[in-house]
Design a protein around this motif. Structure first.
Motif, PDB file in Angstrom:
ATOM      1  N   THR A 147      43.805  48.642  41.907  1.00 47.93           N
ATOM      2  CA  THR A 147      45.524  48.907  41.683  1.00 47.93           C
ATOM      3  C   THR A 147      45.488  50.036  40.717  1.00 47.93           C
ATOM      4  N   ASP A 148      46.415  51.006  41.244  1.00 45.40           N
ATOM      5  CA  ASP A 148      46.549  52.065  40.143  1.00 45.40           C
ATOM      6  C   ASP A 148      47.414  51.646  39.154  1.00 45.40           C
ATOM      7  N   LYS A 149      47.632  52.580  38.126  1.00 44.84           N
ATOM      8  CA  LYS A 149      48.560  52.066  36.657  1.00 44.84           C
ATOM      9  C   LYS A 149      49.990  52.213  37.303  1.00 44.84           C
TER      10      LYS A 149
ATOM     11  N   GLU B 277      36.179  55.177  46.333  1.00 45.94           N
ATOM     12  CA  GLU B 277      36.463  55.828  45.046  1.00 45.94           C
ATOM     13  C   GLU B 277      37.174  55.068  43.981  1.00 45.94           C
ATOM     14  N   ILE B 278      36.664  54.933  42.883  1.00 45.14           N
ATOM     15  CA  ILE B 278      37.643  54.536  41.815  1.00 45.14           C
ATOM     16  C   ILE B 278      37.859  55.435  40.881  1.00 45.14           C
ATOM     17  N   LYS B 279      39.218  55.510  40.485  1.00 48.62           N
ATOM     18  CA  LYS B 279      39.689  56.723  39.755  1.00 48.62           C
ATOM     19  C   LYS B 279      39.958  56.196  38.542  1.00 48.62           C
ATOM     20  N   GLN B 280      40.317  57.008  37.633  1.00 52.15           N
ATOM     21  CA  GLN B 280      40.193  56.873  35.885  1.00 52.15           C
ATOM     22  C   GLN B 280      41.607  55.776  35.903  1.00 52.15           C
ATOM     23  N   ASP B 281      42.589  55.824  36.434  1.00 52.63           N
ATOM     24  CA  ASP B 281      43.632  54.938  36.168  1.00 52.63           C
ATOM     25  C   ASP B 281      43.780  53.599  36.904  1.00 52.63           C
ATOM     26  N   ASP B 282      42.791  53.533  37.875  1.00 51.17           N
ATOM     27  CA  ASP B 282      42.586  52.165  38.709  1.00 51.17           C
ATOM     28  C   ASP B 282      42.052  51.105  37.735  1.00 51.17           C
ATOM     29  N   THR B 283      42.596  49.923  38.212  1.00 50.06           N
ATOM     30  CA  THR B 283      42.120  48.480  37.713  1.00 50.06           C
ATOM     31  C   THR B 283      41.376  47.738  38.830  1.00 50.06           C
ATOM     32  N   GLU B 284      40.300  47.487  38.627  1.00 48.47           N
ATOM     33  CA  GLU B 284      39.460  46.759  39.720  1.00 48.47           C
ATOM     34  C   GLU B 284      39.590  45.181  39.343  1.00 48.47           C
TER      35      GLU B 284
ATOM     36  N   LYS C  43      42.787  49.237  48.188  1.00 52.64           N
ATOM     37  CA  LYS C  43      43.407  49.943  47.220  1.00 52.64           C
ATOM     38  C   LYS C  43      44.941  49.759  47.659  1.00 52.64           C
ATOM     39  N   VAL C  44      45.724  49.429  46.529  1.00 52.33           N
ATOM     40  CA  VAL C  44      47.264  49.084  46.461  1.00 52.33           C
ATOM     41  C   VAL C  44      47.660  50.034  45.642  1.00 52.33           C
ATOM     42  N   PHE C  45      48.541  51.054  46.109  1.00 55.03           N
ATOM     43  CA  PHE C  45      49.062  52.117  45.379  1.00 55.03           C
ATOM     44  C   PHE C  45      50.667  52.158  45.654  1.00 55.03           C
ATOM     45  N   ILE C  46      51.443  52.908  44.783  1.00 55.60           N
ATOM     46  CA  ILE C  46      52.720  53.232  45.252  1.00 55.60           C
ATOM     47  C   ILE C  46      52.688  54.695  45.697  1.00 55.60           C
ATOM     48  N   SER C  47      53.237  54.839  46.953  1.00 59.04           N
ATOM     49  CA  SER C  47      53.479  56.090  47.704  1.00 59.04           C
ATOM     50  C   SER C  47      54.750  56.671  47.731  1.00 59.04           C
ATOM     51  N   GLY C  48      56.044  56.284  46.983  1.00 58.04           N
ATOM     52  CA  GLY C  48      57.201  56.942  46.976  1.00 58.04           C
ATOM     53  C   GLY C  48      58.048  56.138  45.928  1.00 58.04           C
ATOM     54  N   GLY C  49      59.168  56.628  45.991  1.00 56.60           N
ATOM     55  CA  GLY C  49      60.579  56.037  45.285  1.00 56.60           C
ATOM     56  C   GLY C  49      61.371  56.614  45.536  1.00 56.60           C
ATOM     57  N   GLY C  50      62.375  57.005  44.850  1.00 56.79           N
ATOM     58  CA  GLY C  50      63.736  57.580  45.023  1.00 56.79           C
ATOM     59  C   GLY C  50      64.597  56.488  45.394  1.00 56.79           C
TER      60      GLY C  50
ATOM     61  N   MET D 250      36.834  42.784  33.971  1.00 54.37           N
ATOM     62  CA  MET D 250      37.914  42.875  34.927  1.00 54.37           C
ATOM     63  C   MET D 250      38.994  41.617  34.810  1.00 54.37           C
ATOM     64  N   SER D 251      40.130  41.979  34.934  1.00 50.38           N
ATOM     65  CA  SER D 251      41.041  41.224  34.754  1.00 50.38           C
ATOM     66  C   SER D 251      41.688  40.448  36.036  1.00 50.38           C
ATOM     67  N   ARG D 252      42.727  39.380  35.840  1.00 52.04           N
ATOM     68  CA  ARG D 252      43.105  38.644  37.017  1.00 52.04           C
ATOM     69  C   ARG D 252      44.138  39.745  37.672  1.00 52.04           C
ATOM     70  N   PRO D 253      44.113  39.415  39.200  1.00 53.04           N
ATOM     71  CA  PRO D 253      44.824  40.613  39.843  1.00 53.04           C
ATOM     72  C   PRO D 253      46.223  40.301  39.741  1.00 53.04           C
ATOM     73  N   ALA D 254      47.097  41.529  39.575  1.00 52.27           N
ATOM     74  CA  ALA D 254      48.581  41.526  39.332  1.00 52.27           C
ATOM     75  C   ALA D 254      49.111  41.079  40.811  1.00 52.27           C
TER      76      ALA D 254
END
Length: 75
Positions: free
Chosen positions: A67-69, A51-58, A31-38, A1-5
């Motif tokens: 944190t998702d990629k 749930e830990i998804k494949q692109d998550d960093t723990e 869980k921290v994620f991006i929910s939009g943009g624009g 596991m790496s240092r939190p971003a």
């Protein structure tokens, strides 16, 4: 596991642990994620999950955290 971003303050960590206690589930992770943009830019969100998804960093400190990629590299 790496240092939190993303920095989690002591007060935020206390709140996360309080929520874990309320749910009586200490396997939950923040869980921290991006929910939009624009036009208004990126919107960051958070939830508690197990749930830990494949692109998550723990991360484990100061709270169990995922944190998702796209959140780490939104470009």
């Amino acid at each position: 596991m790496s240092r939190p971003a993303i920095t989690t303050t002591g007060r935020a960590a206390q709140k996360v642990y309080a929520l874990m206690s309320e749910e009586n589930d200490f396997d939950l992770k923040l869980k921290v994620f991006i929910s939009g943009g624009g036009w208004s830019g990126f919107q960051y969100g958070f939830t508690l999950c197990t749930e830990i998804k494949q692109d998550d960093t723990e991360y484990t400190m100061p709270v169990p955290q995922l944190t998702d990629k796209p959140c780490l590299d939104p470009n």
